[in-house]
Design an enzyme around this catalytic site. Structure first.
Site, PDB file in Angstrom:
ATOM      1  N   ALA A   1       1.041  -1.183  -0.004  1.00  0.00           N
ATOM      2  CA  ALA A   1      -0.096   0.019   0.023  1.00  0.00           C
ATOM      3  C   ALA A   1       0.852   1.036  -0.033  1.00  0.00           C
ATOM      4  O   ALA A   1       1.981   1.245   0.194  1.00  0.00           O
ATOM      5  CB  ALA A   1      -1.030  -0.052   1.392  1.00  0.00           C
TER       6      ALA A   1
ATOM      7  N   ASN B   1       0.042   8.164   0.367  1.00  0.00           N
ATOM      8  CA  ASN B   1      -0.282   9.322  -0.202  1.00  0.00           C
ATOM      9  C   ASN B   1      -1.065  10.187   0.629  1.00  0.00           C
ATOM     10  O   ASN B   1      -2.177   9.665   1.198  1.00  0.00           O
ATOM     11  CB  ASN B   1      -0.815   9.005  -1.592  1.00  0.00           C
ATOM     12  CG  ASN B   1      -0.274   8.036  -2.533  1.00  0.00           C
ATOM     13  OD1 ASN B   1       0.857   8.148  -2.578  1.00  0.00           O
ATOM     14  ND2 ASN B   1      -1.057   7.089  -2.656  1.00  0.00           N
TER      15      ASN B   1
ATOM     16  N   HIS C   1      -0.661   0.990   9.393  1.00  0.00           N
ATOM     17  CA  HIS C   1       0.520   1.415   8.998  1.00  0.00           C
ATOM     18  C   HIS C   1       0.397   2.641   8.092  1.00  0.00           C
ATOM     19  O   HIS C   1       1.027   3.777   8.379  1.00  0.00           O
ATOM     20  CB  HIS C   1       1.274   0.239   8.066  1.00  0.00           C
ATOM     21  CG  HIS C   1       2.584   0.604   7.666  1.00  0.00           C
ATOM     22  ND1 HIS C   1       4.006   0.333   8.430  1.00  0.00           N
ATOM     23  CD2 HIS C   1       3.085   1.346   6.539  1.00  0.00           C
ATOM     24  CE1 HIS C   1       4.909   0.752   7.773  1.00  0.00           C
ATOM     25  NE2 HIS C   1       4.571   1.319   6.910  1.00  0.00           N
ATOM     26  N   GLU C   2      -0.303   2.454   7.116  1.00  0.00           N
ATOM     27  CA  GLU C   2      -0.441   3.611   6.019  1.00  0.00           C
ATOM     28  C   GLU C   2      -1.077   4.799   6.805  1.00  0.00           C
ATOM     29  O   GLU C   2      -0.464   5.801   6.796  1.00  0.00           O
ATOM     30  CB  GLU C   2      -1.282   3.391   4.771  1.00  0.00           C
ATOM     31  CG  GLU C   2      -0.694   2.062   4.146  1.00  0.00           C
ATOM     32  CD  GLU C   2       0.792   2.320   3.849  1.00  0.00           C
ATOM     33  OE1 GLU C   2       1.357   3.087   3.526  1.00  0.00           O
ATOM     34  OE2 GLU C   2       1.270   0.952   3.819  1.00  0.00           O
TER      35      GLU C   2
ATOM     36  N   HIS D   1       1.597   6.725   8.976  1.00  0.00           N
ATOM     37  CA  HIS D   1       2.789   7.483   8.149  1.00  0.00           C
ATOM     38  C   HIS D   1       2.078   8.914   8.184  1.00  0.00           C
ATOM     39  O   HIS D   1       2.751   9.665   7.724  1.00  0.00           O
ATOM     40  CB  HIS D   1       2.526   6.839   6.770  1.00  0.00           C
ATOM     41  CG  HIS D   1       3.585   5.828   6.507  1.00  0.00           C
ATOM     42  ND1 HIS D   1       4.885   6.315   6.829  1.00  0.00           N
ATOM     43  CD2 HIS D   1       3.695   4.972   5.854  1.00  0.00           C
ATOM     44  CE1 HIS D   1       5.617   5.068   6.700  1.00  0.00           C
ATOM     45  NE2 HIS D   1       4.991   4.238   5.881  1.00  0.00           N
TER      46      HIS D   1
HETATM   47  N1  B3K Z   1       5.940   3.782   1.808  1.00  0.00           N
HETATM   48  C1  B3K Z   1       5.199   2.883   0.812  1.00  0.00           C
HETATM   49  C2  B3K Z   1       6.566   1.903   0.039  1.00  0.00           C
HETATM   50  C3  B3K Z   1       7.012   2.372  -1.222  1.00  0.00           C
HETATM   51  C4  B3K Z   1       7.715   1.302  -1.819  1.00  0.00           C
HETATM   52  C5  B3K Z   1       8.343   2.001  -2.997  1.00  0.00           C
HETATM   53  N2  B3K Z   1       8.992   0.958  -3.865  1.00  0.00           N
HETATM   54  C6  B3K Z   1       4.529   1.835   1.558  1.00  0.00           C
HETATM   55  C7  B3K Z   1       4.791   1.780   3.066  1.00  0.00           C
HETATM   56  O1  B3K Z   1       5.971   1.470   3.474  1.00  0.00           O
HETATM   57  O2  B3K Z   1       3.891   1.975   3.782  1.00  0.00           O
HETATM   58 ZN    ZN Z   2       5.656   2.461   5.267  1.00  0.00          ZN
END
Ligand code: B3K
Ligand code: ZN
Length: 868
Positions: A262, A265, A297-298, A301
């Site tokens: 995932a 964004n 997790h997302e 972030h």
């Molecule tokens: N930040 C993204 C991972 C992106 C990977 C790019 N190849 C998902 C995560 O770690 O939440």
């Molecule tokens: Zn991550």
């Protein structure tokens, strides 16, 4: 390679940007073959350099305008666009075209099953437009999306919806404004036709947030668990970290074509549908827990990654290690802490330790990178999380939270470094982390070796501790680390002995800081049994000569469940190792009665939770065991693991069978208790299926299961025991589910792990299955990935057929999707761990790849390291 060899970038060479972009206004006129992108950027020069170097890849430039004047002073380079003779501050307008329909690499703007979507991390935005595509350039985004209204009723981007309307030719547009400055990697756009699950959340300060989950038409009822998980995440982050959401809307879109799990964004997460869609008929308990963890997790972030982002990609663990730590804590607070810890530790001890020992070894903050996508690794993520966890252990929860608070006070709205994080922890707590910082720059797995001595006369007990880290491919010299070492000492009656040094009480966490150290405990009236590295307090290998009796004792008396489990694993490890030796001498696999009794004790202990018992009775994987050896005897290790399983099955059959029948549940629910019971029951089945009198159980379970967890457990038992009903069951499942790729992934994974002699031929036939496509990363990982990673017997077949197959697939994926190829290649990189014949067979495949004249950077970096 046709062009010059790809160049590495070094952390030490970081330079702040010459220019920044403060605001960007994007317009997308969507078209599969030719999407027109117009980017209006407000640019400011920050240095004395008047040239502006923009990143750009695979895009077609249409026009460049500076402050309203058509600009001729530019050059297109291999990596982008260089503009010259620019003013200090200006408005830059760039028009360019891209072809989402041709984008099979799934990076930048692409089409997933008819819907447009984006993936920009790490460096995908440069495939959309020419830009300062680096995380330390933060801009506010205004995005207008134009597309056919009937085909693409939903047009989404980051932030809040500010405008929408109809246009000519059946088109419409929607505009989005994201008020939070962000780096380009957090940009997202989605356009398609979906079903939408809606909910709302009121934050602790009273902000109303609309929650929307977009799924393929017809899948709405499969999105509820994701929504519940989102609400739980928002609540948990407020309660545990005091962090709340900062926009009026939070959207999640599930897509079928996605390179990883995932993407976080801002305000518009894009998810692999695997981590959104679930109902009891299509998803297993593991899927449900995975959804909870990834949604969390997302979401987490949003603060650790988005509000405070990374200065450069070498700092990736700043956001990933920390966010993994946060999602692990979330899952542990909501479910079983012990079971979560056990599963996380299995990942470190298995594949992460293996990565440390491989040609790809790197510190959690890498020093040198060719392709950034290659560094979204277990080391950066999982070991990165262990490093955060060690700080948490050293500081304690309240000082750790004070550190988080200071970190946000200092860095909110900016791009920070790992050093900034450690400094905040240190300044807020007063705990000296100077030596601890080495965890960020030193790669490899440390080994902590302990010996003990009891002095009856002086009533002292001494632990002599030494640490060392073997050199790794990237780094030969290693220094002593600051290792938090959590211990407990037990008296023969099972009571914990108070830890005292020099007459005063000391904490359970010892600070190992030197190569060799002694800890003398006084007032110890009998020789204790030490429980060490409790909770896996540091990502190290522990070396201590426990007797069988001591381990059996800890399995019963250790006061925390993790330590009980770990004692059981150490006991198994002893016998796996000794049996590998025995087997090579022609002896049979053997397990002493007392070891069997120890596991019987765990199985029958009514004080223990079923979920925990299931973990305690799970044998280490082939991959984990491989990590114990410099050179692995593939056949012997497979045979020993299987042999031990059969001995335990045979000896414990009555208990296993009683337990199996007792744990049957009439109704399905995803409550943790119900999950735990299913997990133990299915573990019993995994053992029993290998005994002729019980093999019928698996077939019966397949026929009567009312949920996917039990269905899959039955199928996987049938598969691993190669029962004669296997084919019929596989056909039955495929008839039922071949319309649904996600559900078929489980079937493909079973084909990949099929231990039968003809598994590879079958697997090749499965590639013709109507549900299979090499262009879909989930399908590819399920079938091919499981074969390479989880079918040691067949993948390492002496004929080399497994390696050759891997080489062919990798060559194909190198062209269509290098990121997926680069994930799949990992098992081949470790060729030096195998015997001479296997080594040379694998080497041949790697050399063939190296010869490809269009080898992508992703594979180039790994293959050249491996063949170095
Ligand atoms: N930040 C993204 C991972 C992106 C990977 C790019 N190849 C998902 C995560 O770690 O939440
Ligand atoms: Zn991550």
């Amino acid at each position: 390679m046709t062009e010059s060899a790809p160049q590495a970038k070094y952390r030490k060479d970081y330079q702040s940007p010459t220019h920044t972009i403060t605001d960007v206004n994007l317009t997308f006129d969507l078209n599969p073959e030719r999407t027109r992108v117009t980017a209006i950027s407000q640019v400011e020069q920050l240095s004395d350099q008047t040239e502006l170097e923009l990143d750009g890849e695979g895009i077609e430039l249409v026009s460049v305008t500076v402050n309203g004047v058509a600009w001729q002073d530019y050059q297109q380079t291999e990596s982008g666009l260089t503009l010259s003779n620019l003013p200090q501050k200006f408005e830059l307008v760039i028009e360019n075209d891209i072809a989402p329909a041709k984008n099979t690499a799934l990076e930048g703007l692409y089409i997933s099953d008819g819907a447009y979507c984006t993936q920009c991390e790490a460096e995908g935005f440069r495939r959309i437009t020419y830009f300062l595509d680096r995380p330390d350039v933060l801009a506010t985004y205004f995005t207008k999306v134009i597309a056919d209204k009937a085909e693409f009723p939903y047009l989404l981007s980051n932030g809040n919806k500010v405008e929408h309307g109809d246009l000519d030719d059946g088109k419409h547009f929607v505009s989005w404004q994201d008020p939070h400055p962000k780096p380009s990697y957090l940009f997202a756009l989605v356009a398609g036709d979906f079903d939408v699950l809606k909910d709302k959340y009121v934050t602790q300060s009273g902000r109303n947030v609309a929650l929307e989950i977009f799924v393929d038409k017809g899948n709405l009822e499969r999105a509820h668990h994701a929504m519940t998980s989102l609400v739980n995440s928002m609540k948990w982050d407020e309660e545990r970290f005091g962090l709340e959401y900062d926009l009026d809307i939070y959207m999640i879109v599930a897509v079928d074509f996605f390179n990883m799990g995932a993407m976080e964004n801002k305000g518009l997460n894009v998810f692999n549908s695997k981590f959104v869609l679930a109902n009891e008929q299509t998803a297993t308990d593991t899927d449900y827990l995975g959804i909870e963890a990834v949604i969390g997790h997302e979401y987490f972030h949003n603060w650790t990654g988005n509000r405070v982002t990374c200065r450069d990609w070498f700092q990736l663990s700043l956001k990933e290690g920390l966010t993994v730590f946060r999602d692990q804590e979330f899952s542990s607070d909501l479910g079983s802490r012990a079971v979560n810890r056990i599963n996380n530790v299995r990942i470190i001890r298995g594949p992460q330790f293996a990565e440390d020992a491989s040609p790809m070894s790197h510190p959690i903050r890498p020093e040198k990178v060719i392709e950034m996508n290659n560094f979204y690794t277990l080391t950066v993520y999982e070991k990165g999380s262990e490093v955060i966890r060690m700080m948490h252990t050293l500081l304690g929860e309240s000082k750790f939270q004070a550190g988080m608070k200071l970190y946000f006070e200092r860095h909110d709205g900016t791009a920070a470094t790992c050093e900034d994080f450690v400094a905040a922890m240190e300044d807020a707590s007063g705990v000296d982390l100077s030596q601890f910082r080495l965890w960020y720059s030193q790669s490899g797995t440390p080994t902590v070796t302990v010996t003990d001595r009891y002095d009856q006369d002086n009533q002292t007990y001494t632990l002599s501790v030494s640490q060392s880290t073997a050199s790794t491919q990237d780094q030969s010299e290693k220094q002593p680390l600051h290792i938090p070492f959590d211990i407990e000492l037990y008296a023969a009656d099972g009571q914990a002995i108070e830890l005292r040094c020099n007459g005063s009480k000391v904490a359970n966490v010892l600070d190992i800081t030197q190569a060799n150290q002694e800890f003398v405990f006084d007032n110890v009236s009998e020789k204790p049994v030490p429980s060490m590295l409790r909770e896996f307090s540091a990502p190290v290998k522990l070396n201590f000569e426990y007797s069988d009796e001591q381990l059996a004792f800890l399995m019963v008396h250790a006061q925390n469940e993790f330590a009980k489990w770990d004692a059981g694993q150490m006991l198994l490890a002893k016998y796996i190792k000794s049996n590998v030796v025995a087997l090579s001498k022609g002896d049979k696999v053997h397990l002493p009665e007392m070891v069997i009794d120890a596991f019987r004790g765990v199985l029958l202990d009514s004080e223990l939770e079923p979920a925990f018992i299931a973990e305690a009775l799970s044998l280490p994987s082939f991959n984990e065991v491989s990590g114990w050896y410099e050179t692995v005897d593939v056949d012997a290790v497979c045979d020993v693991i299987k042999g031990i399983k059969l001995i335990l099955a045979e000896a414990l059959q009555d208990e296993l069978s009683a337990m199996y029948h007792m744990l049957k549940q009439a109704e399905y629910s995803v409550e943790h208790e119900a999950i735990g019971k299913r997990s133990l029951r299915n573990l019993c089945l995994q053992y029993l299926v290998h005994l002729a009198p019980f093999s019928g159980l698996a077939v019966e379970q397949y026929q009567t299961a009312n949920n996917m967890t039990d269905t899959m457990a039955a199928m996987s038992a049938v598969n691993s025991a190669s029962l004669k009903q296997r084919q019929a069951i596989m056909n039955d499942y495929s008839d039922k589910w071949s319309h649904d790729g996600l559900v078929m992934d489980k079937w493909f994974a079973l084909q990949g792990t099929n231990p039968a002699d003809d598994a590879l031929d079958n697997l090749k036939a499965c590639m013709q299955h109507k549900a299979f496509s090499l262009s879909n990363p989930n399908r590819t990982r399920s079938l091919v990935g499981s074969f390479l990673n989880m079918n040691p017997k067949r993948f390492h077949d002496k004929s080399g057929s497994g390696y050759q197959f891997a080489g062919e697939i990798l060559a194909q994926l190198n062209e269509s999707n290098p990121q997926v190829a680069s994930r799949l290649i990992d098992p081949l990189l470790k060729f030096k761990k195998y015997d001479q014949e296997r080594q040379s067979l694998i080497r041949t495949e790697l050399e063939k790849l190296q010869q490809l004249d269009n080898l992508a950077k992703d594979l180039f970096e790994k293959v050249s390291k491996a063949l170095n």
